[in-house]
Design a protein around this motif. Sequence first.
Motif, mmCIF file in Angstrom:
data_model
loop_
_atom_site.group_PDB
_atom_site.id
_atom_site.type_symbol
_atom_site.label_atom_id
_atom_site.label_comp_id
_atom_site.label_asym_id
_atom_site.label_seq_id
_atom_site.Cartn_x
_atom_site.Cartn_y
_atom_site.Cartn_z
ATOM 1 N N UNK A 127 0.841 -1.201 0.000
ATOM 2 C CA UNK A 127 0.000 0.000 0.000
ATOM 3 C C UNK A 127 0.874 1.248 0.000
ATOM 4 N N UNK A 128 1.888 1.269 0.851
ATOM 5 C CA UNK A 128 2.792 2.422 0.905
ATOM 6 C C UNK A 128 3.568 2.577 -0.400
ATOM 7 N N UNK A 129 3.979 1.464 -0.992
ATOM 8 C CA UNK A 129 4.685 1.527 -2.273
ATOM 9 C C UNK A 129 3.818 2.113 -3.368
ATOM 10 N N UNK A 130 2.557 1.697 -3.423
ATOM 11 C CA UNK A 130 1.641 2.264 -4.422
ATOM 12 C C UNK A 130 1.396 3.745 -4.136
ATOM 13 N N UNK A 131 1.243 4.092 -2.869
ATOM 14 C CA UNK A 131 1.024 5.494 -2.505
ATOM 15 C C UNK A 131 2.199 6.373 -2.891
ATOM 16 N N UNK A 132 3.404 5.903 -2.620
ATOM 17 C CA UNK A 132 4.600 6.686 -2.961
ATOM 18 C C UNK A 132 4.725 6.882 -4.470
ATOM 19 N N UNK A 133 4.431 5.848 -5.224
ATOM 20 C CA UNK A 133 4.561 5.932 -6.687
ATOM 21 C C UNK A 133 3.509 6.816 -7.332
ATOM 22 N N UNK A 134 2.339 6.887 -6.727
ATOM 23 C CA UNK A 134 1.217 7.561 -7.380
ATOM 24 C C UNK A 134 0.828 8.888 -6.743
ATOM 25 N N UNK A 135 1.255 9.109 -5.512
ATOM 26 C CA UNK A 135 0.822 10.300 -4.788
ATOM 27 C C UNK A 135 -0.584 10.171 -4.229
ATOM 28 N N UNK A 136 -1.159 8.975 -4.313
ATOM 29 C CA UNK A 136 -2.499 8.729 -3.784
ATOM 30 C C UNK A 136 -2.380 8.461 -2.281
ATOM 31 N N UNK A 137 -3.244 9.076 -1.458
ATOM 32 C CA UNK A 137 -3.154 8.855 -0.019
ATOM 33 C C UNK A 137 -3.471 7.407 0.365
ATOM 34 N N UNK A 138 -2.748 6.948 1.393
ATOM 35 C CA UNK A 138 -2.931 5.607 1.927
ATOM 36 C C UNK A 138 -3.527 5.739 3.318
ATOM 37 N N UNK A 139 -4.673 5.109 3.529
ATOM 38 C CA UNK A 139 -5.318 5.102 4.838
ATOM 39 C C UNK A 139 -5.112 3.725 5.452
ATOM 40 N N UNK A 140 -4.424 3.685 6.589
ATOM 41 C CA UNK A 140 -4.097 2.421 7.241
ATOM 42 C C UNK A 140 -4.870 2.295 8.543
#
Length: 178
Positions: free
Chosen positions: A18-31
């Motif tokens: 999830x964090x990897x996808x967030x970092x690559x896309x700039x999309x927020x990650x809610x954990x």
Amino acid sequence: MTLLAITGLPGTGKSSLAEGMGKRTGVPVFAGDWLLGALKPHGVLDGLSRPAFLALYYDLLGTLIRRQLMFGQSAIVDCLLDDEIADRWARTAARFGSRLFVVECVCTDETEHRRRLERRQRAIPGWHEVGWDHVDRMRAEYPPLTGEHLTVDAMDPFEDNLGLINTYIGGGFEPTNQ
């Protein structure tokens, strides 16, 4: 816009992906664990029954999802998920012209899964690390997903799994509205 939920037992790599996808896309990650960690020191979770605890957990995440989608923005969610919650979030996404994509993380090598769990240090303020007993409890509490989803294996290279997720969601996230 896209809603991506990454789920799986503790130690299967869901937070890392999830964090990897967030970092690559700039999309927020809610954990979910980070939300609970913020509540724990204030006694909000003390004495809650399991059903009340889970309702709070999923309602907090659902509220963050709705808010993102209301603004025409994508979101990534890192949490344990069952078919009922996935169906609820899929309906929420559809109301905003979006689609839910679910990725389930597994680790097919139990020895490696245990090793990863024992060595991880997430350092979430207010929250705790979990042991193998917690994995067994979550395995019993969360039956395998039956709805549409992609399964990725923590034994496969991290970059390969990110690529599989990107392909599954149709090549990536659309730019968010400004």
